[in-house]
Design an enzyme around this catalytic site. Structure first.
Site, PDB file in Angstrom:
ATOM      1  N   SER A  17       0.814  -1.210   0.000  1.00 18.35           N
ATOM      2  CA  SER A  17       0.000   0.000   0.000  1.00 18.35           C
ATOM      3  C   SER A  17       0.853   1.268   0.000  1.00 18.35           C
ATOM      4  CB  SER A  17      -0.939   0.006   1.218  1.00 18.35           C
ATOM      5  OG  SER A  17      -0.196  -0.094   2.429  1.00 18.35           O
ATOM      6  N   PHE A  18       1.945   1.284   0.769  1.00 20.12           N
ATOM      7  CA  PHE A  18       2.790   2.478   0.809  1.00 20.12           C
ATOM      8  C   PHE A  18       3.617   2.597  -0.470  1.00 20.12           C
ATOM      9  CE2 PHE A  18       6.366   5.021   2.899  1.00 20.12           C
ATOM     10  CZ  PHE A  18       5.648   6.200   2.848  1.00 20.12           C
ATOM     11  N   ARG A  37       7.747  -8.888  -7.431  1.00 22.41           N
ATOM     12  CA  ARG A  37       8.427 -10.185  -7.546  1.00 22.41           C
ATOM     13  C   ARG A  37       7.719 -11.139  -8.493  1.00 22.41           C
ATOM     14  NH1 ARG A  37       8.946 -12.451  -1.660  1.00 22.41           N
ATOM     15  NH2 ARG A  37       6.844 -11.572  -1.585  1.00 22.41           N
ATOM     16  N   LYS A 106       9.704   1.124   7.710  1.00 23.74           N
ATOM     17  CA  LYS A 106       9.677   1.379   9.149  1.00 23.74           C
ATOM     18  C   LYS A 106      10.011   0.084   9.883  1.00 23.74           C
ATOM     19  CE  LYS A 106       7.971   5.565   8.480  1.00 23.74           C
ATOM     20  NZ  LYS A 106       7.820   5.522   7.012  1.00 23.74           N
ATOM     21  N   GLY A 145       7.377   9.451   7.965  1.00 21.42           N
ATOM     22  CA  GLY A 145       6.036  10.045   7.941  1.00 21.42           C
ATOM     23  C   GLY A 145       5.891  11.316   8.742  1.00 21.42           C
ATOM     24  N   LYS A 200       7.880   4.754  17.063  1.00 15.89           N
ATOM     25  CA  LYS A 200       6.525   5.314  17.174  1.00 15.89           C
ATOM     26  C   LYS A 200       5.471   4.224  17.033  1.00 15.89           C
ATOM     27  CE  LYS A 200       5.471   5.229  12.582  1.00 15.89           C
ATOM     28  NZ  LYS A 200       4.368   4.470  11.981  1.00 15.89           N
TER      29      LYS A 200
END
Length: 234
Positions: A17-18, A37, A106, A145, A200
């Site tokens: 999604s990112f 892939r 992240k 972010g 975070k």
């Protein structure tokens, strides 16, 4: 006779999604090669099937890391932290010192150790340290972010941070990503940005637990303020 330098596309590794959100943002300024892939995923993106229907026509999906490295000087690896080192091992043979890598992952890379052994700081690496260990690339940055993929895909205004030890990496990332709806800040504290991006998530999980228990805003505020303080200390 005047010659026009070929405008190179930007590479994105990872169609989560990112990865898709960043790919769409990049197309406001650049053409994009999006590495996936599996061939069936590449075909689905090519035909804009299902969830891939929202992708810009300026995005071309590829399954060849060598092609991506040859065509793109600026590459955004955006894969889960547990897969990041393996991806870098596969990508590394095609990289050279002229490449810029700005990762959007992240998390932390934790070395496999024997059961019962003590986990030491040297067993834990940031993604930029993984890039340094597994490749000859030195111009490294990270994308941090707050960035919610769904809101970015909906075209809502947002901002991000690109952290790097190199001014040219920050500027390259800003040129590629900045638009009327997306502000891109720069900072030289790459390790701080990477640690904050990972730490975070702990605060976010704790906030979800507090909400699930029906606790109020006072304890949420305490969690956030003390959590930020702890992150700064680390």
């Amino acid at each position: 006779m005047e010659t026009t330098e070929k405008v190179r596309p930007v590479g994105v590794i990872g169609a989560g999604s990112f990865g898709m959100a960043i790919s769409n943002l990049l197309t406001e300024n650049k053409d994009v090669l999006l590495y996936v892939r599996r061939e069936e995923v590449r075909k689905a993106i090519e035909n804009r099937e299902g969830k891939y229907a929202i992708l810009s026509p300026r995005i071309k999906a590829v399954t060849d890391l060598q092609l991506l490295a040859q065509e793109c000087q600026l590459i955004f690896p955006i894969v889960p932290s547990q897969s990041f080192r393996e991806m870098m091992i596969q990508l590394s043979p095609y990289l050279n010192p002229t490449h810029f890598l700005i990762h959007g992952t992240k998390g932390l890379d934790v070395e496999d150790i024997e059961e019962g052994a003590m986990l030491l700081p040297e067993h834990i690496k940031t993604m930029s340290e993984v890039i340094e260990e597994e490749s000859i690339v030195c111009r490294i940055g990270c994308l941090s972010g707050p960035n919610l993929s769904s809101e970015i895909m909906d075209g809502q205004p947002a901002a991000t941070l690109i952290a790097s030890s190199f001014t040219e990496v920050i500027k390259a990332g800003q040129r590629a990503l900045k638009s009327m709806r997306f502000q891109v800040y720069g900072d030289y504290d790459i390790k701080g940005a990477e640690l904050a991006g990972a730490l975070k998530n702990i605060i976010a999980l704790a906030a979800g637990i507090l909400g699930g228990k029906g606790l109020g805003k006072n304890i949420w505020a305490l969690l956030v303020t003390r959590g930020l303080s702890e992150m700064i200390h680390i």
